[in-house]
Write a protein that holds these residues in place. Structure first.
Motif, PDB file in Angstrom:
ATOM      1  N   LYS A  48      23.763 -21.897 -14.291  1.00  0.00           N
ATOM      2  CA  LYS A  48      24.294 -22.857 -15.253  1.00  0.00           C
ATOM      3  C   LYS A  48      25.060 -22.156 -16.364  1.00  0.00           C
ATOM      4  O   LYS A  48      25.315 -22.722 -17.422  1.00  0.00           O
ATOM      5  CB  LYS A  48      23.146 -23.689 -15.841  1.00  0.00           C
ATOM      6  CG  LYS A  48      22.425 -24.560 -14.807  1.00  0.00           C
ATOM      7  CD  LYS A  48      21.332 -25.402 -15.438  1.00  0.00           C
ATOM      8  CE  LYS A  48      20.635 -26.276 -14.388  1.00  0.00           C
ATOM      9  NZ  LYS A  48      19.553 -27.102 -14.981  1.00  0.00           N
ATOM     10  N   LYS A  83      31.074 -23.180 -17.081  1.00  0.00           N
ATOM     11  CA  LYS A  83      31.520 -24.578 -17.105  1.00  0.00           C
ATOM     12  C   LYS A  83      32.343 -24.944 -15.877  1.00  0.00           C
ATOM     13  O   LYS A  83      32.583 -26.117 -15.610  1.00  0.00           O
ATOM     14  CB  LYS A  83      32.335 -24.851 -18.375  1.00  0.00           C
ATOM     15  CG  LYS A  83      31.512 -24.797 -19.652  1.00  0.00           C
ATOM     16  CD  LYS A  83      32.338 -25.180 -20.868  1.00  0.00           C
ATOM     17  CE  LYS A  83      31.483 -25.172 -22.128  1.00  0.00           C
ATOM     18  NZ  LYS A  83      32.252 -25.541 -23.343  1.00  0.00           N
ATOM     19  N   SER A  84      32.778 -23.938 -15.156  1.00  0.00           N
ATOM     20  CA  SER A  84      33.526 -24.176 -13.925  1.00  0.00           C
ATOM     21  C   SER A  84      32.716 -23.653 -12.748  1.00  0.00           C
ATOM     22  O   SER A  84      31.802 -22.841 -12.912  1.00  0.00           O
ATOM     23  CB  SER A  84      34.886 -23.472 -13.974  1.00  0.00           C
ATOM     24  OG  SER A  84      34.719 -22.072 -14.108  1.00  0.00           O
ATOM     25  N   TYR A  96      40.076 -32.735 -12.014  1.00  0.00           N
ATOM     26  CA  TYR A  96      40.007 -32.127 -13.346  1.00  0.00           C
ATOM     27  C   TYR A  96      40.852 -30.857 -13.453  1.00  0.00           C
ATOM     28  O   TYR A  96      40.451 -29.879 -14.084  1.00  0.00           O
ATOM     29  CB  TYR A  96      38.549 -31.814 -13.715  1.00  0.00           C
ATOM     30  CG  TYR A  96      37.685 -33.034 -13.914  1.00  0.00           C
ATOM     31  CD1 TYR A  96      37.557 -33.635 -15.166  1.00  0.00           C
ATOM     32  CD2 TYR A  96      36.997 -33.597 -12.843  1.00  0.00           C
ATOM     33  CE1 TYR A  96      36.757 -34.751 -15.354  1.00  0.00           C
ATOM     34  CE2 TYR A  96      36.197 -34.725 -13.010  1.00  0.00           C
ATOM     35  CZ  TYR A  96      36.081 -35.301 -14.276  1.00  0.00           C
ATOM     36  OH  TYR A  96      35.296 -36.422 -14.450  1.00  0.00           O
ATOM     37  N   LEU A 116      36.008 -27.805 -12.148  1.00  0.00           N
ATOM     38  CA  LEU A 116      35.028 -28.144 -13.176  1.00  0.00           C
ATOM     39  C   LEU A 116      33.654 -28.281 -12.536  1.00  0.00           C
ATOM     40  O   LEU A 116      33.507 -28.921 -11.487  1.00  0.00           O
ATOM     41  CB  LEU A 116      35.416 -29.461 -13.852  1.00  0.00           C
ATOM     42  CG  LEU A 116      34.518 -29.906 -15.012  1.00  0.00           C
ATOM     43  CD1 LEU A 116      34.729 -28.996 -16.220  1.00  0.00           C
ATOM     44  CD2 LEU A 116      34.816 -31.361 -15.379  1.00  0.00           C
ATOM     45  N   ASP A 117      32.650 -27.663 -13.152  1.00  0.00           N
ATOM     46  CA  ASP A 117      31.297 -27.795 -12.628  1.00  0.00           C
ATOM     47  C   ASP A 117      30.806 -29.224 -12.829  1.00  0.00           C
ATOM     48  O   ASP A 117      31.100 -29.868 -13.851  1.00  0.00           O
ATOM     49  CB  ASP A 117      30.358 -26.826 -13.336  1.00  0.00           C
ATOM     50  CG  ASP A 117      29.020 -26.706 -12.636  1.00  0.00           C
ATOM     51  OD1 ASP A 117      28.899 -25.846 -11.743  1.00  0.00           O
ATOM     52  OD2 ASP A 117      28.106 -27.484 -12.972  1.00  0.00           O
ATOM     53  N   TYR A 121      29.514 -30.871 -16.051  1.00  0.00           N
ATOM     54  CA  TYR A 121      30.400 -31.215 -17.171  1.00  0.00           C
ATOM     55  C   TYR A 121      31.370 -32.341 -16.824  1.00  0.00           C
ATOM     56  O   TYR A 121      32.245 -32.669 -17.625  1.00  0.00           O
ATOM     57  CB  TYR A 121      31.180 -29.970 -17.608  1.00  0.00           C
ATOM     58  CG  TYR A 121      30.282 -28.878 -18.130  1.00  0.00           C
ATOM     59  CD1 TYR A 121      29.912 -28.829 -19.464  1.00  0.00           C
ATOM     60  CD2 TYR A 121      29.778 -27.903 -17.273  1.00  0.00           C
ATOM     61  CE1 TYR A 121      29.074 -27.839 -19.943  1.00  0.00           C
ATOM     62  CE2 TYR A 121      28.936 -26.909 -17.739  1.00  0.00           C
ATOM     63  CZ  TYR A 121      28.590 -26.875 -19.076  1.00  0.00           C
ATOM     64  OH  TYR A 121      27.752 -25.899 -19.546  1.00  0.00           O
TER      65      TYR A 121
END
Length: 424
Positions: A20, A23-24, A71, A95-96, A99
């Protein structure tokens, strides 16, 4: 950070890094195939042409629009060389899911788009689009020609080519201009089919999703691969002894600064128990700004504009790279070898050793903080059939003794000296 490796089918493996931290998320699919002069350029060109369009998105504009809907995701061709294995395919950044807005899923549609690019290319008359092939072939040739513009990198390419001329490792990852020139749409399509049937396939993910979900997301790629046939096994390059007298090669170009590149045989690579000791020796010798080459050859004696060493992790090769005045090349070479002799005789302080150790360990651990470096690290490990993480390798480096470092240094033998000089 949890790393899971799953064999999905014979010759098809998934490496899932669950974290984690970012953010990607990174998704990648790579074909692993033996590096060869005959096939290198065609293999390198395949992902470049695949990226031009698919059945549903027949041009780059529509494919880019599909990525924008995810995204603003990216999907780029990948061509790398790991030992004597050529790795071609795609690496994507998205993008993960953690998020995304309103719990929207990004992983599954991203993997589906990757499967589309990989398995459903835009074609004409049963082969790749001739225009796309021609345009990307021209781009590939430009990239091959442009390698000479970076003289430092060019000298390293040339010393490897001379040193390993009778080994697959001597082949450049992009192949040769002559072989690239000969490619047409039909020949490239046949090479693509060969990769689908015979190459080892390595899938990669780094993000917050659990491995089971990642495996399910990659199912369209796994299920779309041809059934049957035997895929490439792990290739461990053969070790080779250095010649009794080092090879010497000189080349003249329009340069104002000489480039001296020296290739050494190491007698060790990533598979060997002594590899951690070799990484430490490299750092003591020329791999850091506190190394002997930097502090003595460059700073103290001013014989080089730069001087450094680097290991080829998946091949028994170490390269020394330096920029020198034309009339100082003999002095520089002599001092570079003198500093190696000091490593081989244990003539380095405890401080030098610990500075080097801290540098190696820090570099390995910072790999965990960069997705691009993580992807590249695990690609190399997959190509080698190894499962050791960067933190585990760092722990082994911590345990290397002075005696082990000296023993690793004593295995270093000069193989080839390449000097790029001016035309006059």
């Amino acid at each position: 950070m949890k790393v899971t490796q799953i064999t999905l089918r014979p010759g098809v493996q998934l490496t899932a890094v669950q974290t984690k931290k970012f953010k990607s998320s990174t998704l990648a699919v790579r074909f692993l195939t033996p590096l060869s002069e005959e096939d290198a350029s065609r293999n390198a060109l395949v992902p470049m042409v695949l990226r031009r369009g698919t059945v549903e998105h027949p041009d780059m504009e529509s494919l880019s629009a599909a990525l924008d809907e995810l995204y603003g995701g990216s999907l780029e061709p990948l061509v790398r060389k790991k030992g004597e294995t050529q790795c071609v395919g795609f690496a994507g950044s998205f993008l993960d899911d953690a998020y995304a807005l309103e719990g929207e899923k990004v992983l599954e549609p991203a993997a589906e788009l990757m499967a589309e690019v990989l398995l459903k290319p835009y074609t004409q008359d049963g082969a790749f689009c001739p225009d796309y092939t021609r345009q990307e072939k021209d781009n590939l040739i430009d990239r091959i020609r442009a390698q000479v513009n970076d003289k430092r990198q060019y000298a390293q390419i040339r010393v490897v080519a001379e040193m390993c001329g009778d080994e697959p490792f001597g082949v450049d990852r992009l192949g040769s201009e002559a072989n690239a020139q000969a490619i047409d749409a039909k020949a490239l399509w046949e090479q693509y089919q060969k990769l689908l049937r015979t190459a080892r396939v390595e899938l990669y993910y780094c993000g917050s999703a659990d491995p089971e979900r990642v495996q399910a997301a990659f199912a369209p790629i796994v299920n779309g691969l041809p059934e049957g046939g035997e895929r490439m096994a792990v290739v461990r390059p053969a070790k080779k002894k250095a010649p009794k007298h080092p090879r010497r090669v000189e080349e003249s170009l329009d340069v104002t600064q000489g480039k001296l590149a020296m290739g050494f045989r190491t007698n060790a690579d990533a598979w060997d128990e002594q590899y951690p000791a070799l990484t430490l020796v490299n750092a003591i010798y020329g791999g850091t700004t506190t190394s002997k080459l930097f502090m003595n050859v460059r700073e103290k004696l001013s014989l080089c504009y730069y001087a450094s060493s680097g290991l080829m992790k998946y091949k028994d090769v170490m390269l020394v790279s330096s920029g020198v005045e034309f009339d100082k090349v003999g002095q520089a070479e002599g001092e570079i070898l003198s500093q190696l002799y000091k490593c081989q005789t244990g003539d380095f302080s405890d401080d030098e050793m610990e500075w080097a150790r801290r540098s190696v360990v820090s570099t390995l651990l910072t790999t965990l903080d960069a997705q691009s470096r993580l992807e590249d690290y695990w690609l190399g490990q997959a190509a080698a059939g190894l499962s050791e993480g960067p933190d585990q390798l760092a722990a082994r480096v911590e345990q290397v003794t002075r005696e082990e470092a000296v023993a690793a240094a004593q295995d270093l033998i000069l193989d080839t000296v390449y000097f790029l000089k001016g035309r006059d």
